[in-house]
Design a protein around this motif. Structure first.
Motif, PDB file in Angstrom:
ATOM      1  N   MET A 157      -6.992   9.110 -12.011  1.00  0.00           N
ATOM      2  CA  MET A 157      -6.187   9.061 -10.810  1.00  0.00           C
ATOM      3  C   MET A 157      -6.108   7.621 -10.310  1.00  0.00           C
ATOM      4  N   MET A 158      -4.934   7.201  -9.909  1.00  0.00           N
ATOM      5  CA  MET A 158      -4.733   5.858  -9.368  1.00  0.00           C
ATOM      6  C   MET A 158      -5.262   5.789  -7.947  1.00  0.00           C
ATOM      7  N   LEU A 159      -5.768   4.619  -7.615  1.00  0.00           N
ATOM      8  CA  LEU A 159      -6.137   4.382  -6.234  1.00  0.00           C
ATOM      9  C   LEU A 159      -5.652   2.997  -5.859  1.00  0.00           C
ATOM     10  N   TYR A 160      -5.506   2.779  -4.568  1.00  0.00           N
ATOM     11  CA  TYR A 160      -4.896   1.562  -4.078  1.00  0.00           C
ATOM     12  C   TYR A 160      -5.807   0.933  -3.039  1.00  0.00           C
ATOM     13  N   VAL A 161      -5.957  -0.389  -3.140  1.00  0.00           N
ATOM     14  CA  VAL A 161      -6.791  -1.129  -2.197  1.00  0.00           C
ATOM     15  C   VAL A 161      -5.852  -1.924  -1.305  1.00  0.00           C
ATOM     16  N   ILE A 162      -5.981  -1.694  -0.004  1.00  0.00           N
ATOM     17  CA  ILE A 162      -5.170  -2.400   0.984  1.00  0.00           C
ATOM     18  C   ILE A 162      -6.034  -3.508   1.575  1.00  0.00           C
ATOM     19  N   ARG A 163      -5.565  -4.737   1.414  1.00  0.00           N
ATOM     20  CA  ARG A 163      -6.233  -5.919   1.975  1.00  0.00           C
ATOM     21  C   ARG A 163      -5.240  -6.594   2.899  1.00  0.00           C
ATOM     22  N   GLY A 164      -5.396  -6.410   4.183  1.00  0.00           N
ATOM     23  CA  GLY A 164      -4.432  -6.979   5.125  1.00  0.00           C
ATOM     24  C   GLY A 164      -3.091  -6.306   4.917  1.00  0.00           C
ATOM     25  N   ASP A 165      -2.081  -7.102   4.516  1.00  0.00           N
ATOM     26  CA  ASP A 165      -0.765  -6.514   4.266  1.00  0.00           C
ATOM     27  C   ASP A 165      -0.456  -6.407   2.779  1.00  0.00           C
ATOM     28  N   SER A 166      -1.445  -6.678   1.915  1.00  0.00           N
ATOM     29  CA  SER A 166      -1.212  -6.589   0.480  1.00  0.00           C
ATOM     30  C   SER A 166      -1.914  -5.359  -0.105  1.00  0.00           C
ATOM     31  N   VAL A 167      -1.360  -4.861  -1.196  1.00  0.00           N
ATOM     32  CA  VAL A 167      -1.876  -3.654  -1.837  1.00  0.00           C
ATOM     33  C   VAL A 167      -1.989  -3.909  -3.332  1.00  0.00           C
ATOM     34  N   THR A 168      -3.116  -3.494  -3.930  1.00  0.00           N
ATOM     35  CA  THR A 168      -3.266  -3.583  -5.374  1.00  0.00           C
ATOM     36  C   THR A 168      -3.584  -2.195  -5.915  1.00  0.00           C
ATOM     37  N   ALA A 169      -3.060  -1.910  -7.093  1.00  0.00           N
ATOM     38  CA  ALA A 169      -3.282  -0.626  -7.751  1.00  0.00           C
ATOM     39  C   ALA A 169      -4.441  -0.756  -8.721  1.00  0.00           C
ATOM     40  N   HIS A 170      -5.268   0.275  -8.798  1.00  0.00           N
ATOM     41  CA  HIS A 170      -6.426   0.278  -9.696  1.00  0.00           C
ATOM     42  C   HIS A 170      -6.497   1.624 -10.422  1.00  0.00           C
ATOM     43  N   ALA A 171      -6.796   1.551 -11.709  1.00  0.00           N
ATOM     44  CA  ALA A 171      -6.953   2.771 -12.493  1.00  0.00           C
ATOM     45  C   ALA A 171      -8.327   3.382 -12.262  1.00  0.00           C
ATOM     46  N   SER A 172      -9.296   2.547 -11.880  1.00  0.00           N
ATOM     47  CA  SER A 172     -10.641   3.029 -11.567  1.00  0.00           C
ATOM     48  C   SER A 172     -11.122   2.278 -10.332  1.00  0.00           C
ATOM     49  N   PRO A 173     -12.106   2.821  -9.638  1.00  0.00           N
ATOM     50  CA  PRO A 173     -12.552   2.173  -8.401  1.00  0.00           C
ATOM     51  C   PRO A 173     -13.079   0.767  -8.657  1.00  0.00           C
ATOM     52  N   PRO A 174     -12.668  -0.202  -7.820  1.00  0.00           N
ATOM     53  CA  PRO A 174     -13.219  -1.543  -7.970  1.00  0.00           C
ATOM     54  C   PRO A 174     -14.706  -1.525  -7.641  1.00  0.00           C
ATOM     55  N   ALA A 175     -15.464  -2.398  -8.288  1.00  0.00           N
ATOM     56  CA  ALA A 175     -16.911  -2.432  -8.092  1.00  0.00           C
ATOM     57  C   ALA A 175     -17.269  -2.874  -6.682  1.00  0.00           C
ATOM     58  N   ILE A 176     -16.439  -3.712  -6.104  1.00  0.00           N
ATOM     59  CA  ILE A 176     -16.759  -4.261  -4.795  1.00  0.00           C
ATOM     60  C   ILE A 176     -15.581  -4.047  -3.863  1.00  0.00           C
ATOM     61  N   ILE A 177     -15.860  -3.468  -2.720  1.00  0.00           N
ATOM     62  CA  ILE A 177     -14.870  -3.324  -1.665  1.00  0.00           C
ATOM     63  C   ILE A 177     -15.353  -4.192  -0.514  1.00  0.00           C
ATOM     64  N   ALA A 178     -14.590  -5.215  -0.190  1.00  0.00           N
ATOM     65  CA  ALA A 178     -14.989  -6.134   0.867  1.00  0.00           C
ATOM     66  C   ALA A 178     -14.745  -5.493   2.233  1.00  0.00           C
ATOM     67  N   GLU A 179     -15.429  -6.042   3.223  1.00  0.00           N
ATOM     68  CA  GLU A 179     -15.252  -5.570   4.589  1.00  0.00           C
ATOM     69  C   GLU A 179     -13.795  -5.787   4.987  1.00  0.00           C
ATOM     70  N   GLY A 180     -13.210  -4.802   5.618  1.00  0.00           N
ATOM     71  CA  GLY A 180     -11.822  -4.909   6.036  1.00  0.00           C
ATOM     72  C   GLY A 180     -10.827  -4.391   5.010  1.00  0.00           C
ATOM     73  N   GLU A 181     -11.297  -4.036   3.810  1.00  0.00           N
ATOM     74  CA  GLU A 181     -10.411  -3.476   2.797  1.00  0.00           C
ATOM     75  C   GLU A 181     -10.441  -1.955   2.906  1.00  0.00           C
ATOM     76  N   LEU A 182      -9.337  -1.342   2.560  1.00  0.00           N
ATOM     77  CA  LEU A 182      -9.203   0.104   2.653  1.00  0.00           C
ATOM     78  C   LEU A 182      -8.788   0.642   1.291  1.00  0.00           C
ATOM     79  N   VAL A 183      -9.476   1.693   0.811  1.00  0.00           N
ATOM     80  CA  VAL A 183      -9.133   2.328  -0.457  1.00  0.00           C
ATOM     81  C   VAL A 183      -8.463   3.667  -0.147  1.00  0.00           C
ATOM     82  N   VAL A 184      -7.274   3.880  -0.725  1.00  0.00           N
ATOM     83  CA  VAL A 184      -6.563   5.140  -0.520  1.00  0.00           C
ATOM     84  C   VAL A 184      -6.249   5.774  -1.864  1.00  0.00           C
TER      85      VAL A 184
END
Length: 160
Positions: free
Chosen positions: A1-28
């Motif tokens: 399943m795809m997931l998306y990391v929102i950093r401010g106003d930018s979004v990146t798509a990931h096939a697997s969960p990123p190892a590190i989610i920084a403070e202020g980032e949102l995973v949907v």
């Protein structure tokens, strides 16, 4: 399943969960995650307007419409280039992930602080900076001479 990391106003798509989610980032992972995110309609509009090829909007009528349109647009995003290029993200909780966390702090970290956290030798710390973080993972690592010594930081990454 795809997931998306929102950093401010930018979004990146990931096939697997990123190892590190920084403070202020949102995973949907779903429309429901976007609706439950707590992002305001103005923030959702800013994210929409930053998406490549999106028709600029002044505002969304409601959060549900915003979530639906954003989710559909997210599906069109390319997968994060670091993952496509075959450079694996560090395992959560690994020493490499610990070093990345230390460098992402506002105050950064010195070689001595990384040695204390990992138990590595100084040459290993320098090697992970130049070889793994910069070359393999493509992270932007900056260094500055400060009172406490040479301090390394990982700059915020621009999203695709």
């Amino acid at each position: 399943m795809m997931l998306y990391v929102i950093r401010g106003d930018s979004v990146t798509a990931h096939a697997s969960p990123p190892a590190i989610i920084a403070e202020g980032e949102l995973v949907v992972q779903s429309i429901a995650d976007i609706e439950a995110s707590g992002l305001s309609k103005a923030e959702l509009t800013t994210i929409w307007n930053a998406l490549p090829g999106a028709t600029k909007l002044a505002k969304f009528k409601d959060r549900k419409a915003a979530a639906q349109r954003l989710w559909a647009a997210f599906a069109e995003l390319p997968i994060d280039p670091e993952r496509v290029a075959g450079s694996p993200a560090p395992r959560a909780g690994s020493k490499q992930a610990q070093v990345i966390d230390l460098f992402r702090r506002a105050e950064g970290a010195t070689v001595a602080e990384v040695i204390a956290a990992t138990g590595w030798q100084p040459h290993t710390v320098r090697g992970i900076v130049s070889g793994t973080l910069k070359k393999k993972l493509g992270l932007t690592v900056t260094s500055a001479k400060e009172e406490r010594g040479r301090v390394y930081r990982i700059a915020a990454q621009a999203a695709v």
